[in-house]
Design an enzyme around this catalytic site. Sequence first.
Site, PDB file in Angstrom:
ATOM      1  NE  ARG A 153      -3.271 -15.665   0.498  1.00 46.13           N
ATOM      2  CZ  ARG A 153      -2.786 -14.640   0.798  1.00 46.13           C
ATOM      3  NH1 ARG A 153      -2.085 -13.945  -0.979  1.00 46.13           N
ATOM      4  NH2 ARG A 153      -1.918 -14.021   1.184  1.00 46.13           N
ATOM      5  CB  SER A 155      -5.795 -22.659  -9.769  1.00 48.65           C
ATOM      6  OG  SER A 155      -4.862 -21.251  -9.551  1.00 48.65           O
ATOM      7  CG  ASP A 192      -1.587 -20.642 -10.678  1.00 45.03           C
ATOM      8  OD1 ASP A 192      -1.500 -20.516 -11.900  1.00 45.03           O
ATOM      9  OD2 ASP A 192      -1.289 -21.335  -9.550  1.00 45.03           O
TER      10      ASP A 192
END
Length: 500
Positions: free
Chosen positions: A108, A177, A230
């Site tokens: 993203r 992550s 995250d």
Amino acid sequence: MGKVAVTTAVVGAAAACAVAALVVRHRMRSSGRCARAAALLKELEERCATPLGKLRQVADAMMVEMHAGLASEGGSKLKMLISYVDKLPTGDETGLFYALDLGGTNFRVLRVQLGGKEQRVVKKEPKEVSIPPHLMVGGSDELFDFIASALAEFVASEGEDFHIPVGRQRELGFTFSFPVRQTSIASGTLIKWTKGFNIEGTVGEDVVAELTRAIERQCLDMRVSALVNDTIGTLAGARYYDNDVIVGVILGTGTNAAYVERAHAIPKWHGLLPKSGEMVINMEWGNFRSSHLPTTDYDQTLDTESLNPGEQIFEKLISGMYLGEILRNVLLRLANEAALFGDSVPPKLETPFILRTPVMSAMHHDNSPDLKVVGTKLKELLGIPNTSLKTRKVVVQACDIIAKRGARLAAAGIVGILKKIGRDSAAKDGGDTPRTVVAIDGGLYEHYNIFSECLRSTVKEMLGEEASASVVIKLANDGSSIGAALLAASHSQYLDVEES
């Protein structure tokens, strides 16, 4: 005629007796099955029990492991990783910042225009990009070139609502992550790939340097200002809107926690103490384990058959990846030993991970009189038609035991953190107790209402009325992406220029 009538009567009586005997045997067998199912459920309930005393032991064990992990590398099952994040967002940040969130088969990108305390987030725009499967197992340059190309394309579509001062670089927060050994706020070496990625050339390399070189190959003037995971992104995103946020927790497919620690309480930190006097610690609490954790044969089976036996024990008890699988193991034993679904075991029930936690949640939340949702899910997912109400009630009871154990253990973990930082009790001598906010993100917490309600009530139960009055647990929906952009802002290279 008399003999015929007598014979008929005898035959009829015999047939009636035979039918009656079959009915009795069926009832006895059914009664035996019900008794066995009840015994198995009682055993499950006893082994999963989380009385207050046990939860306090878990919280204390968490605190002890936190101390050990902060004292030395490898001193605890908790990694207690130093994040190098020593300045969390305050709300004063202004300007245009970008975020890149890489943690799976999609990544993203996000841009956000910050307007300071008055305007906060003026505008934000996200975009999601799928990664072609061949790039997940190809070369390092190919993967990062693909990401940088998509990032450059996204920057090129910047509208008039987004603006950056002349002569300044765009700055990016990079949420990565995967297991990384962080070496500064904007550098970290990859320990290993997970989640289907297998690119040997990147292991042991600085992932920020890899991304930076790819950005330069795109002739894009952009600097990576912060490398975060995250959980820290969630903490930062929530802190931006509420300065009392001190703990961030992920409760989704996986689980983790991060919190704000006093820098002088980190013995393994050998650098200069940061000006803020604080440091965010990434606990990696999924790997917590303790003899006080209430485990069962079902948990041991799950762990033995997992890809990482003996690791991530806490995660395997409380996270969305595993709750549904624990339920499947329970139902499989009930089918084998108590014929819960009839004389034969439904073949699909033997398929690992076929029963996902969202399905478990839907069955657990079924409030219809005949538990219609439970019946429908069993039929559609496991091919089990025509289940009785009694059977459906057994399924819901199993859901309740497993979910509430997970929620109560997660609550104990949170209380362990609060104990470590001295936020688990009311102020003495009538002073004001500081407000403490725990921000939680993740689909398990957001969508599994019985789980989240149980977690909140358990924290309150453990802390008591007075202390819990100053502790707030709030949902931080999708905080990690914007959190990375905010951390780029709070660690911007232009901060000293602006302050002077």
